[in-house]
Design a protein around this motif. Structure first.
Motif, PDB file in Angstrom:
ATOM      1  N   THR A 143       0.940  -1.221   0.037  1.00 28.80           N
ATOM      2  CA  THR A 143       0.125   0.204  -0.034  1.00 28.80           C
ATOM      3  C   THR A 143       0.772   1.255  -0.080  1.00 28.80           C
ATOM      4  O   THR A 143       1.683   1.503   0.942  1.00 28.80           O
ATOM      5  CB  THR A 143      -1.023   0.104   1.449  1.00 28.80           C
ATOM      6  OG1 THR A 143      -1.778  -1.078   1.397  1.00 28.80           O
ATOM      7  CG2 THR A 143      -1.882   1.215   1.217  1.00 28.80           C
ATOM      8  N   ALA A 144       0.783   2.026  -0.996  1.00 26.15           N
ATOM      9  CA  ALA A 144       1.571   3.222  -1.278  1.00 26.15           C
ATOM     10  C   ALA A 144       0.710   4.416  -1.042  1.00 26.15           C
ATOM     11  O   ALA A 144      -0.453   4.696  -1.393  1.00 26.15           O
ATOM     12  CB  ALA A 144       2.125   3.328  -2.475  1.00 26.15           C
ATOM     13  N   SER A 145       1.302   5.318  -0.257  1.00 28.51           N
ATOM     14  CA  SER A 145       0.626   6.704  -0.117  1.00 28.51           C
ATOM     15  C   SER A 145       1.582   7.903  -0.192  1.00 28.51           C
ATOM     16  O   SER A 145       2.396   8.092   0.618  1.00 28.51           O
ATOM     17  CB  SER A 145      -0.087   6.782   1.127  1.00 28.51           C
ATOM     18  OG  SER A 145      -0.914   8.086   1.234  1.00 28.51           O
ATOM     19  N   GLY A 146       1.531   8.813  -1.217  1.00 31.92           N
ATOM     20  CA  GLY A 146       2.619   9.670  -1.471  1.00 31.92           C
ATOM     21  C   GLY A 146       3.836   9.275  -1.540  1.00 31.92           C
ATOM     22  O   GLY A 146       4.224   8.146  -2.202  1.00 31.92           O
ATOM     23  N   ASP A 147       4.919   9.780  -0.575  1.00 31.65           N
ATOM     24  CA  ASP A 147       6.273   9.099  -0.743  1.00 31.65           C
ATOM     25  C   ASP A 147       6.598   7.976   0.343  1.00 31.65           C
ATOM     26  O   ASP A 147       7.784   7.784   0.874  1.00 31.65           O
ATOM     27  CB  ASP A 147       7.254  10.198  -0.455  1.00 31.65           C
ATOM     28  CG  ASP A 147       7.331  11.141  -1.499  1.00 31.65           C
ATOM     29  OD1 ASP A 147       6.924  10.714  -2.833  1.00 31.65           O
ATOM     30  OD2 ASP A 147       7.661  12.383  -1.498  1.00 31.65           O
ATOM     31  N   ALA A 149       5.362   3.980   1.820  1.00 31.58           N
ATOM     32  CA  ALA A 149       4.773   2.606   1.361  1.00 31.58           C
ATOM     33  C   ALA A 149       4.771   1.713   2.635  1.00 31.58           C
ATOM     34  O   ALA A 149       5.742   1.434   3.217  1.00 31.58           O
ATOM     35  CB  ALA A 149       5.080   1.959  -0.018  1.00 31.58           C
ATOM     36  N   SER A 150       3.809   0.727   2.786  1.00 32.00           N
ATOM     37  CA  SER A 150       3.938  -0.413   3.683  1.00 32.00           C
ATOM     38  C   SER A 150       3.759  -1.854   2.748  1.00 32.00           C
ATOM     39  O   SER A 150       2.850  -1.671   1.842  1.00 32.00           O
ATOM     40  CB  SER A 150       3.019  -0.108   4.670  1.00 32.00           C
ATOM     41  OG  SER A 150       1.633  -0.336   4.443  1.00 32.00           O
ATOM     42  N   ALA A 151       4.547  -2.776   3.314  1.00 29.92           N
ATOM     43  CA  ALA A 151       4.132  -3.902   2.604  1.00 29.92           C
ATOM     44  C   ALA A 151       4.027  -5.175   3.620  1.00 29.92           C
ATOM     45  O   ALA A 151       4.713  -5.136   4.435  1.00 29.92           O
ATOM     46  CB  ALA A 151       5.388  -4.153   1.536  1.00 29.92           C
ATOM     47  N   TYR A 162       4.021  -7.847  11.359  1.00 31.14           N
ATOM     48  CA  TYR A 162       4.358  -6.617  11.220  1.00 31.14           C
ATOM     49  C   TYR A 162       4.549  -6.590   9.553  1.00 31.14           C
ATOM     50  O   TYR A 162       4.319  -7.348   8.778  1.00 31.14           O
ATOM     51  CB  TYR A 162       5.891  -6.451  11.597  1.00 31.14           C
ATOM     52  CG  TYR A 162       6.695  -7.582  11.175  1.00 31.14           C
ATOM     53  CD1 TYR A 162       7.820  -7.401  10.206  1.00 31.14           C
ATOM     54  CD2 TYR A 162       6.890  -8.990  11.804  1.00 31.14           C
ATOM     55  CE1 TYR A 162       8.454  -8.247   9.604  1.00 31.14           C
ATOM     56  CE2 TYR A 162       7.641  -9.955  11.296  1.00 31.14           C
ATOM     57  CZ  TYR A 162       8.506  -9.737  10.370  1.00 31.14           C
ATOM     58  OH  TYR A 162       9.234 -10.681   9.920  1.00 31.14           O
ATOM     59  N   LYS A 163       4.960  -5.131   9.312  1.00 31.34           N
ATOM     60  CA  LYS A 163       5.201  -4.708   7.974  1.00 31.34           C
ATOM     61  C   LYS A 163       6.394  -4.076   7.629  1.00 31.34           C
ATOM     62  O   LYS A 163       6.849  -3.557   8.514  1.00 31.34           O
ATOM     63  CB  LYS A 163       4.017  -3.711   7.355  1.00 31.34           C
ATOM     64  CG  LYS A 163       2.583  -4.430   7.356  1.00 31.34           C
ATOM     65  CD  LYS A 163       1.547  -3.635   7.108  1.00 31.34           C
ATOM     66  CE  LYS A 163       0.014  -4.240   6.908  1.00 31.34           C
ATOM     67  NZ  LYS A 163      -0.894  -3.315   6.354  1.00 31.34           N
ATOM     68  N   PHE A 164       6.901  -4.241   6.251  1.00 29.30           N
ATOM     69  CA  PHE A 164       8.079  -3.464   5.819  1.00 29.30           C
ATOM     70  C   PHE A 164       7.541  -2.002   5.476  1.00 29.30           C
ATOM     71  O   PHE A 164       6.709  -1.900   4.777  1.00 29.30           O
ATOM     72  CB  PHE A 164       8.853  -3.957   4.638  1.00 29.30           C
ATOM     73  CG  PHE A 164       9.451  -5.221   5.196  1.00 29.30           C
ATOM     74  CD1 PHE A 164      10.143  -5.423   6.664  1.00 29.30           C
ATOM     75  CD2 PHE A 164      10.071  -6.215   4.324  1.00 29.30           C
ATOM     76  CE1 PHE A 164      10.874  -6.407   7.047  1.00 29.30           C
ATOM     77  CE2 PHE A 164      10.805  -7.224   4.650  1.00 29.30           C
ATOM     78  CZ  PHE A 164      11.277  -7.423   5.974  1.00 29.30           C
ATOM     79  N   ARG A 165       8.492  -1.196   5.777  1.00 32.92           N
ATOM     80  CA  ARG A 165       8.233   0.330   5.402  1.00 32.92           C
ATOM     81  C   ARG A 165       9.285   0.594   4.479  1.00 32.92           C
ATOM     82  O   ARG A 165      10.438   0.405   4.364  1.00 32.92           O
ATOM     83  CB  ARG A 165       8.165   1.215   6.639  1.00 32.92           C
ATOM     84  CG  ARG A 165       8.318   2.677   6.322  1.00 32.92           C
ATOM     85  CD  ARG A 165       8.326   3.340   7.653  1.00 32.92           C
ATOM     86  NE  ARG A 165       8.831   4.907   7.421  1.00 32.92           N
ATOM     87  CZ  ARG A 165       7.938   5.830   7.292  1.00 32.92           C
ATOM     88  NH1 ARG A 165       6.606   5.590   7.257  1.00 32.92           N
ATOM     89  NH2 ARG A 165       8.287   7.029   7.089  1.00 32.92           N
ATOM     90  N   PHE A 166       8.537   1.708   3.340  1.00 30.17           N
ATOM     91  CA  PHE A 166       9.630   1.647   2.329  1.00 30.17           C
ATOM     92  C   PHE A 166       9.155   3.554   2.309  1.00 30.17           C
ATOM     93  O   PHE A 166       8.136   3.809   2.538  1.00 30.17           O
ATOM     94  CB  PHE A 166       9.228   1.395   0.952  1.00 30.17           C
ATOM     95  CG  PHE A 166       9.674  -0.154   1.029  1.00 30.17           C
ATOM     96  CD1 PHE A 166      10.700  -0.695   0.465  1.00 30.17           C
ATOM     97  CD2 PHE A 166       8.702  -1.054   1.543  1.00 30.17           C
ATOM     98  CE1 PHE A 166      11.036  -1.986   0.492  1.00 30.17           C
ATOM     99  CE2 PHE A 166       8.850  -2.217   1.299  1.00 30.17           C
ATOM    100  CZ  PHE A 166      10.062  -2.941   0.918  1.00 30.17           C
ATOM    101  N   LEU A 175      14.083   0.805   1.281  1.00 25.00           N
ATOM    102  CA  LEU A 175      13.695   0.015   2.223  1.00 25.00           C
ATOM    103  C   LEU A 175      14.013   0.672   3.756  1.00 25.00           C
ATOM    104  O   LEU A 175      15.385   1.045   3.902  1.00 25.00           O
ATOM    105  CB  LEU A 175      14.422  -1.373   2.433  1.00 25.00           C
ATOM    106  CG  LEU A 175      14.099  -2.338   3.532  1.00 25.00           C
ATOM    107  CD1 LEU A 175      12.774  -2.471   3.777  1.00 25.00           C
ATOM    108  CD2 LEU A 175      14.886  -3.548   3.385  1.00 25.00           C
ATOM    109  N   ASP A 176      13.228   0.997   4.531  1.00 24.29           N
ATOM    110  CA  ASP A 176      13.466   1.554   5.809  1.00 24.29           C
ATOM    111  C   ASP A 176      13.571   0.717   6.811  1.00 24.29           C
ATOM    112  O   ASP A 176      12.496   0.036   7.247  1.00 24.29           O
ATOM    113  CB  ASP A 176      12.128   2.497   6.285  1.00 24.29           C
ATOM    114  CG  ASP A 176      12.697   3.482   7.393  1.00 24.29           C
ATOM    115  OD1 ASP A 176      13.694   3.140   8.180  1.00 24.29           O
ATOM    116  OD2 ASP A 176      11.754   4.333   8.009  1.00 24.29           O
ATOM    117  N   LEU A 177      14.778   0.270   7.469  1.00 25.71           N
ATOM    118  CA  LEU A 177      14.981  -0.780   8.244  1.00 25.71           C
ATOM    119  C   LEU A 177      14.833  -0.384   9.588  1.00 25.71           C
ATOM    120  O   LEU A 177      14.757  -1.115  10.738  1.00 25.71           O
ATOM    121  CB  LEU A 177      16.442  -1.283   8.121  1.00 25.71           C
ATOM    122  CG  LEU A 177      16.841  -2.030   7.009  1.00 25.71           C
ATOM    123  CD1 LEU A 177      18.164  -2.464   7.036  1.00 25.71           C
ATOM    124  CD2 LEU A 177      15.900  -3.386   7.045  1.00 25.71           C
TER     125      LEU A 177
END
Length: 225
Positions: A143-147, A149-151, A162-166, A175-177
């Motif tokens: 799911t992306a919104s603007g700049d 995204a979560s996966a 949990y989800k990965f954040r971008f 990828l935001d670790l």
């Protein structure tokens, strides 16, 4: 479990794979997403990082990581040089594990001089990024919104809690670790519980397994600036 990026990836994958779930079994096929225009680029960033981590290719790995992780690693670096065990006694276990791992696995000269990005690169080059854990993960729905995204994360076919954040930096998805590091403590607690250990006992066991008792004791001492 021989390598860590604060053990977040490896522990989270292990905890998810072992913990019971009430959700239906998922296939490993990524789900279709409403953000079709962004999902290929997000997946590409994740796949690039995964391949780089497995290949111990730090140059490529850092190219697809978002900025927050570099600031965090600079903090770890400073603590590795100066923090006593008492200084770290109230720190989250994930942070303590990261500091001890840097002391035990990275040359002190590098810790004293490396830039934040160089330190993350070295960590990837030396296999300190939980590559065995991330190899068991893949992305589901994005799911992306603007700049941002979560996966959705699939661990061996199971939907992870949990989800990965971008984030999009300079027009490129990365990828935001950082959120994974923030989850490290709960991952420690979960795996420790499964092994009937306190989190502190579990950390001791990880360090002893990685370094042996003598070096595990040494990594608890500051290196000196």
């Amino acid at each position: 479990m021989k390598r860590l990026i604060v053990v977040a990836l490896c522990l989270l994958a292990t905890a998810c794979a072992q913990a019971p779930t009430t959700t239906p079994t998922q296939t490993s096929t990524p789900s279709p997403t409403p953000s079709a225009d962004e999902s290929p680029a997000v997946r590409a960033a994740f796949e690039t990082y995964t391949k780089a981590a497995l290949a111990k290719d730090g140059t490529t790995g850092v190219s697809v990581l978002a900025k927050p992780i570099f600031d965090t690693y600079d903090d770890f670096r400073k603590l590795a040089l100066t923090a006593t065990e008492q200084d770290l006694s109230t720190a989250p276990l994930g942070k303590r594990a990261a500091v001890y791992t840097l002391r035990g696995s990275v040359d002190p000269a590098i810790l004293r001089t490396a830039s934040p990005k160089e330190l993350v690169k070295v960590s990837i080059d030396r296999g300190l990024v939980g590559e065995k854990g991330i190899n068991n993960l893949e992305l589901g729905k994005i799911t992306a919104s603007g700049d941002t995204a979560s996966a959705e994360v699939l661990a061996r076919g199971q939907v992870a809690p949990y989800k990965f954040r971008f984030v999009r930096e300079d027009g490129t998805w990365k990828l935001d670790l950082q959120p994974l590091l923030d989850l490290a403590d709960s991952a420690y607690a979960e795996v420790a519980k499964q092994q009937n250990l306190t989190p502190e006992q579990f950390l001791d066991g990880v360090l002893n397994q990685m370094y042996g008792p003598a070096k595990a004791a040494e990594v608890r001492k500051p290196l000196g600036a």
